[in-house]
Every structure is written in structure tokens, then in C-alpha cells.
Design an enzyme around this catalytic site. Structure first.
Site, mmCIF file in Angstrom:
data_model
loop_
_atom_site.group_PDB
_atom_site.id
_atom_site.type_symbol
_atom_site.label_atom_id
_atom_site.label_comp_id
_atom_site.label_asym_id
_atom_site.label_seq_id
_atom_site.Cartn_x
_atom_site.Cartn_y
_atom_site.Cartn_z
ATOM 1 N N CYS A 118 0.750 -1.024 0.003
ATOM 2 C CA CYS A 118 0.004 0.161 0.061
ATOM 3 C C CYS A 118 0.907 1.196 -0.068
ATOM 4 O O CYS A 118 0.174 2.515 -0.330
ATOM 5 C CB CYS A 118 -0.976 0.026 1.294
ATOM 6 S SG CYS A 118 -2.144 -1.244 1.018
ATOM 7 N N HIS A 259 -3.613 6.915 2.317
ATOM 8 C CA HIS A 259 -3.957 5.707 1.855
ATOM 9 C C HIS A 259 -5.301 5.101 2.256
ATOM 10 O O HIS A 259 -5.477 5.440 3.545
ATOM 11 C CB HIS A 259 -2.817 4.504 2.139
ATOM 12 C CG HIS A 259 -3.237 3.168 1.853
ATOM 13 N ND1 HIS A 259 -3.845 2.814 0.688
ATOM 14 C CD2 HIS A 259 -3.477 2.052 2.691
ATOM 15 C CE1 HIS A 259 -4.212 1.648 0.567
ATOM 16 N NE2 HIS A 259 -3.940 0.853 1.789
ATOM 17 N N ASN A 289 -10.414 -0.469 -0.391
ATOM 18 C CA ASN A 289 -8.890 -0.337 -0.375
ATOM 19 C C ASN A 289 -8.188 -0.982 -1.623
ATOM 20 O O ASN A 289 -8.285 -2.158 -2.188
ATOM 21 C CB ASN A 289 -8.230 -1.328 0.697
ATOM 22 C CG ASN A 289 -6.753 -1.032 0.720
ATOM 23 O OD1 ASN A 289 -6.044 -0.666 0.074
ATOM 24 N ND2 ASN A 289 -6.336 -1.502 2.027
#
Ligand code: UT7
Length: 335
Positions: A118, A259, A289
Site C-alpha cells: 500500500c 492511503h 482499499n
């Protein structure tokens, strides 16, 4: 001998591409024992986009890259470097950077994939920045692209509610330092956190076999609570660090792009910086996500909504598997 002068690198184009198909929380209620209310309250996610079976990461990556080039007024012929942060490459090799280079026809470009989960986009942005700063390349593309649905266990309610597919891309070029650009970047890794979030098989440790497939070792393995604990601290700490070491205050920051892992993790970073809701880019409700695609696509959405203007300070901040975490400070330099 005097030190060579570095150029200033900045983002000069933005693009994104998402699959049409929406997977809503209501759809997930039919697949695993879960509830829309639980998912919204615990994660902030309402729906995510999912590719049709067989669509690889390069597909939306190439579309996002082309959109970013068009936005910057460039063509594929202008590209010198393609960096692709991803945990869901088309294949182990060749790199998805090579596949995208061929798909978009960037004949002069070289490039490679970056594995930082990520934090992939923030790490790759720094790699592109360094290449541009030294003058080694003029035009770099950073393409965060993921098909997270290809590594999700759709029977595991702990993970399958979280992830989505899509891509976000930026063009990085030298800019007039008076306008701003990428001002600073901070990065960390801590490999001792790897045990909490990883994919067990498919690499050299556990090559793919009937056994590994049967044991579900090609899916995301996550100890959610542990990751949550580290993510809250890591993301908030590094966001504050980059703001403080550049002698800025919350009033100087116009946009935070965290993020998009979990709205509660994002809110922790927001609180630590003391920023109001209108200064935070949130797309997790619609995209979930998307790992390396989440920051560039959230930045693109905020830009399209007119939430970032020339001269604004923008903070990008990430946390992911590894563990990896980092932040970038931008002074927005395009209209
Ligand atoms: O992007 C890379 C980094 N990854 C992350 O940042 C993810 C970090 N972790 C998280 O975001 C959160 O830990 C989760 C969203 C994964 C889980 O949220 P949580 O608030 O930490 O829930 P929990 O794991 O503590 O589970 C609470 C309860 C459990 O039930 P019991 O044991 O208390 O009876 C779970 O079994 O919620 C249950 N649960 C669910 N219930 C309904 C877990 N998943 C679900 C679900 N629907 N989908």
C-alpha cells in the site's frame, strides 16, 4: 568540485481507470456472513469496483497511464520511465511495467515494478522524483494498479470486504522550482511486521503446488487487528513528521491524501494533523482499499473536484504490508 544542482520534480498529469462493475456491501451480504452497517461503521466502505474475470492489472494501469499523459499534454513517445507499484502484477515476470510499456507504445521508455504494497505509490513517486531531479529522465510515469480481487479469498469475511480493483497514474517531470513540485518525502520499512500481512505462496518460499492452492495460500493473509494498530500509529506519525520537518502548521496544508485502507486509520492521521474533514481526500466509500492505486486515484478525484489548486500544500501518506510507510509533501504546481 561543487555538488551537482538538482532539478525540481513535480506532478504534471493525473489519470485513473476503474472497472465498471460495482460490488456493494449488499452483494457481500449474500456471499459471507456480514452486514452493510458493520462494514460501513468499521471501514467506511460502501462499494468497490471489481474487474471481469481475466482482466489483468496492466489493463486499467495502461488506461490510467494514457489518461495521465493526455492530461499532461504528452504522448507515449515522450515517456522515458515507467514505474509500476503493484502487489497484483500480471505475472511474476516480466514486470507489469514492461506490459504497460508495450500496451501504450512507449517505445523509448524503460521501467520496472516496485513491491511496497500500500506504500507502493509513495515509494515509486520518490524513485521517479530522484530520476527526474538528476536529469537522468525527463518524463516518468508512476502507475499504481491492482486487481486485488485476484488474491482475495471470497469466503473470508475478514478480508473480502476491504479490497477493490483499479488504477491511478501520475506524470512526473521537472518543474519551475518557484511553482513548487515534490518538496519532500519520508519512507520507512520494518520487515518484522511481514508476519501480520502477506501472501504465503506463489514465491520461492512456497512455490505454487496443489497443496498450496488447496490450503488457500495464494490469498491475502491479514491479522487485521495487528495491522490496524501499527497502521494508525505509522500513518499518523509520518504525516506529522513531514509537516513538522518542513516547518508547516495544519493551516498551511490544503489537502491530505491518505492511503484508503480504513476510514478510522485515515481519521487518526487527520486528527494528528488537526485537519478538518474538508481537507481530507476520501474515496474509500466508493472504491475500497485499492492498495497502490488508492493514493493516485484519490488525488485525481480531489483534483477533479477542484479541491487542489496551484500553490497548495498536499500531503500524501501511506501504510502497508512489509510493514512499509511513508509520506510525500507536494506544492501543487499545475492548474
Ligand atoms: O491496506 C493495508 C493495510 N491494511 C489495513 O490497514 C487493515 C487494518 N485492519 C482493519 O482495517 C480492521 O482491523 C478490520 C476492518 C480488518 C477489522 O475491523 P476490527 O474493528 O479490527 O474488527 P475485528 O477484527 O476486531 O473483529 C470484530 C468482530 C469479530 O467478531 P468477534 O470475534 O468479536 O465475535 C469479527 O469476527 O467483527 C467480526 N467481523 C465481522 N463481522 C461482520 C470480522 N469481519 C466481519 C465482517 N462482518 N465482514
Amino acid at each position: 568540485m561543487s555538488a551537482p544542482t538538482l532539478l525540481t520534480a513535480g506532478i504534471t498529469g493525473l489519470g485513473m481507470s476503474f472497472p465498471e462493475k460495482r460490488l456493494t456491501n449488499a452483494d457481500l451480504e449474500k456471499m459471507v456472513e456480514t452486514e452493510d452497517a458493520w462494514i460501513v461503521e468499521r471501514t467506511g466502505i460502501r462499494e468497490r469496483r471489481i474487474v471481469a474475470r481475466g482482466v489483468p492489472a496492466s489493463h486499467h494501469g495502461a488506461l490510467a497511464a494514457q489518461a495521465a499523459l493526455a492530461h499532461a499534454g504528452l504522448t507515449a513517445a515522450d515517456v522515458d520511465l515507467i514505474l509500476v507499484p503493484t502487489v497484483t502484477p500480471d505475472m511474476m515476470f516480466p514486470s507489469t511495467a514492461c506490459v504497460i510499456q508495450d500496451l501504450i507504445g512507449a517505445k523509448r521508455a524503460w521501467g520496472y515494478d516496485i513491491s511496497a504494497a500500500c506504500s507502493g505509490f509513495v515509494f515509486a513517486l520518490q524513485a521517479a522524483r530522484a530520476q527526474v531531479q538528476t536529469g537522468a529522465v525527463k518524463t516518468a510515469l508512476v502507475v499504481g494498479t491492482e486487481v486485488m480481487s485476484s488474491i482475495v479469498d471470497w469466503t473470508d469475511r475478514n478480508t473480502c470486504i476491504l479490497f477493490g480493483d483499479g488504477a491511478g497514474a501520475v506524470v512526473v517531470q521537472a518543474v519551475d522550482p518557484a511553482l513548487g513540485g515534490i518538496v519532500d518525502a519520508v519512507h520507512y520499512i520494518d520487515g518484522s511486521g511481514g508476519k501480520h500481512l502477506h501472501m504465503k505462496a506463489g514465491g520461492s518460499l512456497n512455490p505454487a503446488s496443489e497443496e498450496t492452492v488447496r490450503a488457500g495460500m495464494h490469498y491475502i493473509y491479514q491479522e487485521g487487528k495487528e495491522v490496524y494498530r501499527f497502521a494508525v500509529r505509522g500513518m499518523a506519525d509520518v504525516a506529522l513528521e513531514i509537516v513538522q520537518r518542513n516547518h508547516l502548521t495544519p493551516a498551511d496544508i490544503q489537502l491530505l491524501v491518505p492511503h484508503q485502507a480504513n476510514i478510522r486509520i485515515m481519521e487518526a492521521a487527520q486528527r494528528r494533523l488537526g485537519l478538518p474533514d474538508e481537507k481530507v481526500a476520501v474515496t474509500i466509500d466508493r472504491f475500497g482499499n485499492t492498495t497502490s492505486a488508492s493514493i493516485p486515484s484519490a488525488l485525481k478525484v480531489a483534483y477533479d473536484e477542484g479541491r487542489v489548486k496551484k500553490g497548495d500544500h498536499v500531503v500524501l501518506v501511506s501504510f502497508g504490508a512489509g510493514f512499509t510507510w511513508g509520506a510525500a509533501l507536494l506544492r501543487w504546481c499545475i492548474d
